[in-house]
Design a protein around this motif. Structure first.
Motif, PDB file in Angstrom:
ATOM      1  N   THR A 276       9.252 -24.439  52.723  1.00 27.98           N
ATOM      2  CA  THR A 276       9.931 -24.959  53.897  1.00 27.98           C
ATOM      3  C   THR A 276      10.923 -23.958  54.471  1.00 27.98           C
ATOM      4  O   THR A 276      11.036 -23.796  55.690  1.00 27.98           O
ATOM      5  CB  THR A 276      10.659 -26.272  53.554  1.00 27.98           C
ATOM      6  N   SER A 277      11.653 -23.273  53.611  1.00 29.76           N
ATOM      7  CA  SER A 277      12.659 -22.314  54.071  1.00 29.76           C
ATOM      8  C   SER A 277      12.108 -20.903  54.218  1.00 29.76           C
ATOM      9  O   SER A 277      12.837 -19.997  54.601  1.00 29.76           O
ATOM     10  CB  SER A 277      13.836 -22.291  53.093  1.00 29.76           C
ATOM     11  N   ARG A 278      10.806 -20.723  53.903  1.00 23.97           N
ATOM     12  CA  ARG A 278      10.192 -19.389  53.946  1.00 23.97           C
ATOM     13  C   ARG A 278      11.008 -18.395  53.121  1.00 23.97           C
ATOM     14  O   ARG A 278      11.343 -17.303  53.555  1.00 23.97           O
ATOM     15  CB  ARG A 278      10.077 -18.877  55.389  1.00 23.97           C
ATOM     16  N   THR A 279      11.334 -18.820  51.891  1.00 21.61           N
ATOM     17  CA  THR A 279      12.180 -17.996  51.034  1.00 21.61           C
ATOM     18  C   THR A 279      11.512 -17.771  49.685  1.00 21.61           C
ATOM     19  O   THR A 279      10.998 -18.700  49.071  1.00 21.61           O
ATOM     20  CB  THR A 279      13.555 -18.664  50.815  1.00 21.61           C
ATOM     21  N   LEU A 280      11.541 -16.523  49.248  1.00 21.05           N
ATOM     22  CA  LEU A 280      11.059 -16.155  47.924  1.00 21.05           C
ATOM     23  C   LEU A 280      12.266 -16.032  47.003  1.00 21.05           C
ATOM     24  O   LEU A 280      13.209 -15.288  47.295  1.00 21.05           O
ATOM     25  CB  LEU A 280      10.313 -14.820  47.990  1.00 21.05           C
ATOM     26  N   TRP A 281      12.255 -16.780  45.908  1.00 21.67           N
ATOM     27  CA  TRP A 281      13.318 -16.712  44.904  1.00 21.67           C
ATOM     28  C   TRP A 281      12.782 -15.987  43.668  1.00 21.67           C
ATOM     29  O   TRP A 281      11.651 -16.214  43.246  1.00 21.67           O
ATOM     30  CB  TRP A 281      13.769 -18.111  44.496  1.00 21.67           C
ATOM     31  N   PHE A 282      13.606 -15.132  43.091  1.00 25.89           N
ATOM     32  CA  PHE A 282      13.171 -14.416  41.894  1.00 25.89           C
ATOM     33  C   PHE A 282      14.392 -14.014  41.090  1.00 25.89           C
ATOM     34  O   PHE A 282      15.486 -13.838  41.632  1.00 25.89           O
ATOM     35  CB  PHE A 282      12.310 -13.198  42.245  1.00 25.89           C
ATOM     36  N   GLY A 283      14.209 -13.878  39.797  1.00 25.33           N
ATOM     37  CA  GLY A 283      15.342 -13.505  38.967  1.00 25.33           C
ATOM     38  C   GLY A 283      15.037 -13.564  37.491  1.00 25.33           C
ATOM     39  O   GLY A 283      13.908 -13.820  37.064  1.00 25.33           O
ATOM     40  N   ARG A 284      16.096 -13.389  36.740  1.00 22.71           N
ATOM     41  CA  ARG A 284      16.011 -13.201  35.293  1.00 22.71           C
ATOM     42  C   ARG A 284      17.253 -13.801  34.663  1.00 22.71           C
ATOM     43  O   ARG A 284      18.341 -13.752  35.252  1.00 22.71           O
ATOM     44  CB  ARG A 284      15.947 -11.697  35.043  1.00 22.71           C
ATOM     45  N   ASP A 285      17.118 -14.381  33.492  1.00 23.40           N
ATOM     46  CA  ASP A 285      18.276 -15.049  32.882  1.00 23.40           C
ATOM     47  C   ASP A 285      19.422 -14.080  32.649  1.00 23.40           C
ATOM     48  O   ASP A 285      19.251 -12.858  32.695  1.00 23.40           O
ATOM     49  CB  ASP A 285      17.870 -15.748  31.580  1.00 23.40           C
ATOM     50  N   ALA A 286      20.592 -14.624  32.400  1.00 26.72           N
ATOM     51  CA  ALA A 286      21.830 -13.842  32.398  1.00 26.72           C
ATOM     52  C   ALA A 286      21.880 -12.758  31.330  1.00 26.72           C
ATOM     53  O   ALA A 286      22.702 -11.836  31.425  1.00 26.72           O
ATOM     54  CB  ALA A 286      23.027 -14.780  32.236  1.00 26.72           C
ATOM     55  N   PHE A 287      21.021 -12.831  30.314  1.00 28.66           N
ATOM     56  CA  PHE A 287      21.021 -11.814  29.256  1.00 28.66           C
ATOM     57  C   PHE A 287      19.741 -10.981  29.249  1.00 28.66           C
ATOM     58  O   PHE A 287      19.599 -10.068  28.428  1.00 28.66           O
ATOM     59  CB  PHE A 287      21.251 -12.474  27.889  1.00 28.66           C
ATOM     60  N   GLY A 288      18.801 -11.303  30.133  1.00 23.71           N
ATOM     61  CA  GLY A 288      17.599 -10.492  30.264  1.00 23.71           C
ATOM     62  C   GLY A 288      16.651 -10.605  29.097  1.00 23.71           C
ATOM     63  O   GLY A 288      16.013  -9.626  28.693  1.00 23.71           O
ATOM     64  N   ARG A 289      16.491 -11.827  28.563  1.00 27.06           N
ATOM     65  CA  ARG A 289      15.677 -12.004  27.365  1.00 27.06           C
ATOM     66  C   ARG A 289      14.180 -12.050  27.649  1.00 27.06           C
ATOM     67  O   ARG A 289      13.377 -12.065  26.721  1.00 27.06           O
ATOM     68  CB  ARG A 289      16.126 -13.283  26.644  1.00 27.06           C
ATOM     69  N   ARG A 290      13.808 -12.083  28.920  1.00 27.53           N
ATOM     70  CA  ARG A 290      12.399 -11.943  29.312  1.00 27.53           C
ATOM     71  C   ARG A 290      12.275 -10.756  30.255  1.00 27.53           C
ATOM     72  O   ARG A 290      13.095 -10.564  31.148  1.00 27.53           O
ATOM     73  CB  ARG A 290      11.880 -13.213  29.993  1.00 27.53           C
TER      74      ARG A 290
END
Length: 662
Positions: free
Chosen positions: A208-222
């Motif tokens: 709906t917002s034409r938005t791509l969300w991406f990220g990684r947890d706060a400690f980078g465990r993946r």
């Protein structure tokens, strides 16, 4: 989970809103060599239960060109809405999207279009029903997710966390501007992701917002890698893996992948897509969003209230635990703490036990995983095992949490046969575990390797550790990769006329979950550099060095380790990096965690040594720290092979030497 990947083409990426310091400079030596087939092949070799792709085709067209054949359209931005519209087509296969771009399947060619290809490989570890990714809903949202949720969302023990996360994301705010989250309708996505406990990497298309969300947890465990668009390769790529490029020449392959990938920083990012009036193209505006959970922000800041002891505090035998501070752990502690007085070690033990339980028993292990084991006894969980302090604690706690009908594999790798230090301590360690837990079936899996016979494997691991590129990274990577493979010999002892007789049986561990001790040294002053810093800068210097280690562990260790372990179809889980474990360790004074005035094997990781004694692991409580590259003897073999001798390697500071420049 096994891995995720996204390829975005045809969108001009605007990075002006995020700090340039978070990403490396873009002056890279590279060529456009990574194809979607390369990425699929890298994910497929991990042995997933399913591998799926889903495409989104975005076309920019004038209002006059919009007709009834458009599958979906929506306005974009106030300044654009009078004369620009998106036409979006969802494709279940890449081939469909490319046919659309060529004007086939009844979808006309337009001048400006873009494509987003979502790919996900699923190693099913939770839930009772098979789940395939990418996940999509009726609103056109798409999720690919690699992680484990242990808190922050209400998930029943037999549910799949990816499905619950998808449903929750669908109810989040979908406003067009994500700069002011206070105006959002519904929970903002950064707030939701900030509340999650556990390791994760995520890519989510909010339609709906034409938005791509991406990220990684706060400690980078993946693991999550990124390639930002350059003049050599204009695509945006996000990936759990660094695939091998499609080149025949090894020199071309090495050169082409040099500095291509970066470790994606921990955090939540969005890319809102809009139409540019200036040059009639699609633009992606990348924004970074702050964590909103107060406890999480405290953990990331890694500040400790009590750092420098007063004389009377330092010599006190026990630190008083404030009433009510650890209510969440008291029930957990009551089951095994016999003393009426709770010490910091008791509370750390309770937090670690809860952490291991979360990662092994609190959620239903997908039944097909158990049924798939070909060995006589099912082994759903293994431990990366050196027989040292950290792995002995994990093994003992796993025994307390895991159903007694399961055997436990202890994976040990050596490059010097039975003479490697880690092999010696592993054999002693399994005897101790059998003494502490005689009814458990313990399986010490001895994995022997010779560096000179691993030429092809070394090339492969070089691609796995990328963008890490030193000999130390390669040595650690190959040791982890071989250990996670679990292909070795069972070391067993039988009694013959009162004497123990040892024999080996060929064996390959089928456990899909692998407990790893990462984070213990960083949080409990286990490295030699911690002792060096303490000698030069006392308690404040030690605290700052440990803080630095924790705040860069995502870049130096965890992404690399996750990729090397996952390549074998295993999922690494890090109990020492559980949010509650980090919190408990930070809450106690630094002098309760370590006392580096004492010798090695006593004052370093002091609190974990006390935990080991509470578990009855008295031998492990006195063992000095040994990193896997030294304990397995791979560093010694690598030094001889690449530098001629250990002495020459030391003179060249071999561990930090760039493989590509040597």
């Amino acid at each position: 989970m096994c891995g995720i990947a996204l390829v975005v083409s045809g969108i001009r990426i605007d990075l002006t809103s995020i700090s340039c310091e978070e990403f490396s400079p873009t002056d890279k030596v590279e060529q456009c060599v990574f194809t979607t087939d390369d990425m699929n092949a890298a994910l497929r070799r991990r042995g997933p239960d399913s591998l799926g792709s889903r495409g989104v085709f975005l076309e920019l067209k004038t209002q006059a060109s919009v007709n009834d054949r458009d599958l979906l359209s929506s306005n974009v931005g106030d300044e654009e809405k009078d004369d620009q519209k998106f036409c979006i087509k969802f494709c279940s296969e890449v081939h469909d999207c490319r046919l659309s771009a060529n004007g086939e399947n009844g979808f006309p060619i337009r001048k400006s279009y873009a494509e987003m290809l979502f790919t996900s490989a699923v190693l099913q570890l939770r839930g009772v029903i098979p789940v395939m990714q990418p996940l999509a809903d009726a609103s056109g949202n798409i999720l690919i997710y690699n992680g484990e949720i242990y808190g922050g969302l209400q998930i029943s023990s037999d549910s799949n966390d990816a499905e619950i996360l998808m449903q929750t994301l669908g109810n989040c705010c979908c406003c067009y501007s994500h700069r002011d989250m206070s105006t959002c309708d519904g929970k903002p996505i950064p707030e939701l992701l900030s509340s999650l406990k556990g390791p994760w990497a995520i890519i989510y298309w909010q339609n709906t917002s034409r938005t791509l969300w991406f990220g990684r947890d706060a400690f980078g465990r993946r693991s999550l890698l990124v390639h930002w668009p350059t003049s050599e390769d204009s695509r945006l790529l996000l990936s759990s893996i660094s695939p091998k490029p499609s080149f025949d020449s090894e020199d071309e392959r090495r050169l082409s992948s040099l500095n291509y990938w970066e470790e994606f920083p921990c955090g939540v990012y969005s890319m809102s897509i809009y139409a540019s009036k200036v040059d009639a193209c699609l633009v992606g505006d990348v924004q970074k969003h702050e964590w909103t959970n107060s406890m999480l922000k405290e953990l990331i800041g890694w500040e400790r209230k009590f750092v420098e002891p007063k004389n009377e505090e330092f010599h006190s035998s026990n630190f008083l635990i404030p009433a009510g501070q650890y209510d969440m752990l008291l029930d957990f502690a009551a089951g095994f703490v016999q003393s009426s007085v709770l010490t910091p070690a008791h509370m750390v033990l309770a937090a670690l036990r809860q952490s291991v339980a979360r990662r092994t028993t609190e959620f239903t292990i997908f039944q097909a995983v158990v049924d798939a084991y070909r060995q006589g006894e099912p082994v759903p969980v293994a431990v990366l095992f050196s027989g040292g302090l950290d792995s002995m604690i994990l093994a003992a706690l796993l025994h307390q949490c895991l159903d007694p009908r399961y055997a436990i594999d202890l994976l040990n790798v050596s490059f010097a046969g039975q003479s490697a230090p880690d092999r010696i301590t592993a054999r002693v360690g399994v005897k101790v575990l059998k003494r502490v837990a005689p009814l458990r079936s313990w399986r010490l899996v001895e994995i022997d390797a010779n560096l000179s016979n691993l030429i092809a494997e070394m090339k492969h691991v070089r691609s796995l550790i990328s963008p890490a590129k030193t000999y130390m990274d390669l040595n650690i990577g190959i040791a982890l990769w071989l250990a996670a493979g679990g292909d070795g010999w069972l070391y067993e002892a039988t009694n013959s006329n009162g004497d123990e007789v040892y024999h080996s049986i060929r064996y390959k561990s089928e456990a899909r979950i692998l407990l790893v001790g990462s984070g213990a040294d960083e949080q409990c002053a286990g490295y030699g550099r911690h002792r060096t810093k303490y000698r030069s800068s006392s308690w404040l210097g030690l605290h700052e060095e440990m803080k630095l280690d924790m705040q860069r562990i995502w870049k130096r260790n965890l992404g690399r380790d996750d990729r090397c372990i996952a390549d074998n179809g295993k999922e690494a889980r890090f109990p020492f990096l559980d949010e509650d474990v980090i919190r408990v360790l930070l809450d106690f004074p630094l002098w309760e965690i370590a006392n580096l005035d004492q010798p090695s094997g006593t004052g370093d990781k002091k609190i974990l040594r006390e935990v080991a004694r509470l578990l009855g692991l008295h031998e492990a409580a006195t063992l000095p720290k040994r990193a896997i590259q030294f304990g397995s003897r791979i560093a010694q073999e690598s030094n001889r092979k690449n530098f001629g001798s250990n002495r020459a390697a030391n003179q060249a500071s071999a561990g930090s030497v760039d493989i590509n420049k040597s």
